[in-house]
Design a protein around this motif. Structure first.
Motif, short mmCIF file in Angstrom:
data_model
loop_
_atom_site.label_atom_id
_atom_site.label_comp_id
_atom_site.label_asym_id
_atom_site.label_seq_id
_atom_site.Cartn_x
_atom_site.Cartn_y
_atom_site.Cartn_z
N THR A 205 0.84 -1.11 0.00
CA THR A 205 -0.06 -0.03 0.00
C THR A 205 0.84 1.12 0.01
N MET A 209 1.05 4.06 -2.99
CA MET A 209 0.91 5.43 -2.70
C MET A 209 2.09 6.24 -3.07
N ARG A 218 0.14 11.58 4.04
CA ARG A 218 -1.00 10.80 3.89
C ARG A 218 -0.37 9.23 3.78
N ARG A 221 0.33 8.26 7.45
CA ARG A 221 -0.70 8.27 8.29
C ARG A 221 -1.56 6.80 7.92
N THR A 222 -1.71 6.54 6.76
CA THR A 222 -2.11 5.13 6.30
C THR A 222 -1.32 3.96 6.90
N TYR A 223 0.10 4.00 6.62
CA TYR A 223 0.79 3.10 7.14
C TYR A 223 0.58 2.69 8.76
N ARG A 225 -1.80 3.28 10.57
CA ARG A 225 -3.28 2.86 10.84
C ARG A 225 -3.04 1.19 10.56
N MET A 226 -2.40 0.83 9.69
CA MET A 226 -2.48 -0.70 9.32
C MET A 226 -1.48 -1.38 10.28
#
Length: 230
Positions: A205, A209, A218, A221-223, A225-226
């Motif tokens: 992911t 990105m 972003r 932040r995504t990483y 969360r995962m």
């Protein structure tokens, strides 16, 4: 030629003393500097790094790219060697890096293997012998000549994550990049805290990105969360 080792840290008390010891043991007279750049640790990282013999400085701004650039601004060596705190460096790192630079390579890294016998992590480790960007990563350590680092204006600090991949992309556009055919040892703690599949999905992911030029904030932040302990 001399090397300056730069280690960015945040809460690495468990690892930093051993790493500093190993770098001093293997580096001997060829180390111009051994700089630990701390980004706000709340454990004993600073004290243990200093006790082990490193020069410890506090970064004016948090973030690994900021920390590494700050360390580079203080370094005096001809070659900069960026090492993560949870890595076990190769005993031959000075000889290997000087030999690569003498052969015309201005930057490069090692392959790695995980400090784990898990078969899927062995598969991941095997992939680091290949040249593709997705086979790279900061855990493999990065050496770069001072001249090339300055030419590139260092790490781009807007990359709050994946700063090492961005750097390698830019290096390869203007210089030769060497993958030293030996292994450094890297921690498997991210996989142990999550799972092999979860980390692979998070990595894929983040790469997607990155290639889509999504803002690094972003991506980070995504990483986070995962994954746990990311």
């Amino acid at each position: 030629m001399t090397l300056s080792v730069i280690i960015p840290t945040v809460n690495e008390a468990e690892n930093i003393g051993r790493l500093v010891h190993d770098l001093q043991l293997y580096g001997q007279q060829k180390l111009a500097d051994l700089i630990v750049v701390d980004g706000g640790s709340t454990d004993q990282t600073v004290e243990r790094a200093s006790h082990a013999g490193a020069r410890v400085v506090i970064a004016p701004c948090s973030g690994r790219a900021n920390q590494m650039n700050y360390g580079a601004s203080l370094a005096t060596g001809d070659i900069l060697y960026f090492v993560h705190a949870d890595v076990r460096v190769h005993p031959d790192f000075v000889h290997d890096i000087l030999q690569a630079v003498s052969a015309g390579y201005e930057a490069g890294c090692y392959r790695f293997r995980f400090a784990s016998s898990h078969p899927l992590l062995r598969l991941n480790s095997y992939g680091t012998r290949f040249a593709g960007l997705m086979s790279r990563g900061g855990d493999q350590t990065l050496f770069i000549t001072r001249l090339l680092f300055d030419r590139l204006d260092g790490f781009r600090e807007r990359y709050v994550v994946m700063e090492d991949f961005d750097m390698i992309v830019r290096i390869r556009k203007i210089a030769s990049f060497c993958i030293i055919p030996k292994d450094v040892i890297v921690s498997a703690r991210k996989y142990e805290a999550n799972s092999w599949l979860r980390v692979q999905i998070a990595n894929l992911t983040a790469f997607s990105m990155f290639f889509m030029d999504i803002p690094p904030v972003r991506i980070a932040r995504t990483y986070k969360r995962m994954l746990k302990n990311s």
